[in-house]
Design a protein around this motif. Sequence first.
Motif, PDB file in Angstrom:
ATOM      1  N   GLU A 309       0.827  -1.211   0.000  1.00  0.00           N
ATOM      2  CA  GLU A 309       0.000   0.000   0.000  1.00  0.00           C
ATOM      3  C   GLU A 309       0.858   1.255   0.000  1.00  0.00           C
ATOM      4  OE1 GLU A 309      -2.882  -3.052   1.581  1.00  0.00           O
ATOM      5  OE2 GLU A 309      -0.723  -2.679   1.606  1.00  0.00           O
ATOM      6  N   ARG A 310       1.922   1.243   0.793  1.00  0.00           N
ATOM      7  CA  ARG A 310       2.797   2.420   0.867  1.00  0.00           C
ATOM      8  C   ARG A 310       3.393   2.736  -0.494  1.00  0.00           C
ATOM      9  NH1 ARG A 310       5.821   4.862   4.986  1.00  0.00           N
ATOM     10  NH2 ARG A 310       6.581   6.841   4.169  1.00  0.00           N
ATOM     11  N   MET A 313       0.663   4.081  -2.839  1.00  0.00           N
ATOM     12  CA  MET A 313       0.341   5.471  -2.516  1.00  0.00           C
ATOM     13  C   MET A 313       1.386   6.424  -3.080  1.00  0.00           C
ATOM     14  SD  MET A 313      -1.014   4.923   1.404  1.00  0.00           S
ATOM     15  CE  MET A 313      -1.457   6.639   1.718  1.00  0.00           C
ATOM     16  N   ILE A 321      -5.083   5.754   2.622  1.00  0.00           N
ATOM     17  CA  ILE A 321      -4.974   4.297   2.444  1.00  0.00           C
ATOM     18  C   ILE A 321      -6.343   3.627   2.448  1.00  0.00           C
ATOM     19  CG2 ILE A 321      -4.772   3.747   4.908  1.00  0.00           C
ATOM     20  CD1 ILE A 321      -2.659   1.664   4.169  1.00  0.00           C
TER      21      ILE A 321
END
Length: 339
Positions: A309-310, A313, A321
């Motif tokens: 996810e990081r 993003m 998120i």
Amino acid sequence: MIDKIKDYIGEAQSFSTENKEELEAFRIKFLGKKGVLNDFFAEFKNVPNDQKKEFGQVINALKNAAEEKVKSIVETLESKEETKGVFGDLTRAAEPVIVGSRHPISIVKNQIIDIFANIGFNVSEGPEIEDDWHNFTALNLPEYHPARDMQDTFFIQTNPDVLLRTHTSSVQVRYMENNKPPIRTISPGRVFRNEAISSRSHCIFHQVEGLYIDKDVSFADLKQTLLYFTKEMFGKSKIRLRPSYFPFTEPSAEIDIYWGLKTETDYRITKGTGWLEIGGCGMVDPNVLKNCDINPDEYNGFAFGMGVERIAMLLYQIGDIRMFYENDVRFLEQFKSNI
């Protein structure tokens, strides 16, 4: 006269056609202004009184028979025309097909897998519901170890030895138990931690962890592997490794890439430093190798991990998120070009 009307009733009931012109001629003959029905109605006044009731009933029967026949044939012809219109014209334009899209988490995960596959890493997977040994103890986190508090764990209430995995390092333990060195594998998957949900964190997220076990593996090998990944994934060629602590690696480090300070967004996501943390890494602790029946005097290796996810993003400039888990079609449709 009544017998003649009955003959017309039989004719109406037996009539059949697939031609619109013939049907129209039939309708005019029986139901038109100059049709036989009008003639019989006009004759009604000349019928003896004792026959009028029967005469009227027969005329109505003829009218109903003719109207029902016309209605039935019209419905049949229209149905055939509709079927032909839908299936018969092969030159007609196709119906628009809505193209789906992969989820951004899947897109980024597949990119990471492809990058490491190019340098010989295979993919290993394991269960999301784990036992204490594979998630903690085998990773140099024995019971009551204070570092267990670093990960807020979801335990199964009926069995404290069973939990939702807090990292995919548990997959690496299983892989080392069933495979002998040299080992070169990455473990992508979903993990769970009992954390408050906010724009920057979630109780469910995805990781990709890597493991390399062989003879004479050095920290320099780890650094070059990570440098290769950041170049391929982000186009960034500048990284730094900051000393840190992880129970299952020694020495351990945080992985930072130099994101830059070209835009206002760069200042915001890097807090004005230009550097951005993307994961952790280190040399595998000898105790972990022993727990997996690998001789640490003969083999050593490195491990690393990063949040999918990081990275997503960062790549797509997504500020929250939670958007990954809301199934908002307007958000997901933006990734159609990446399938």
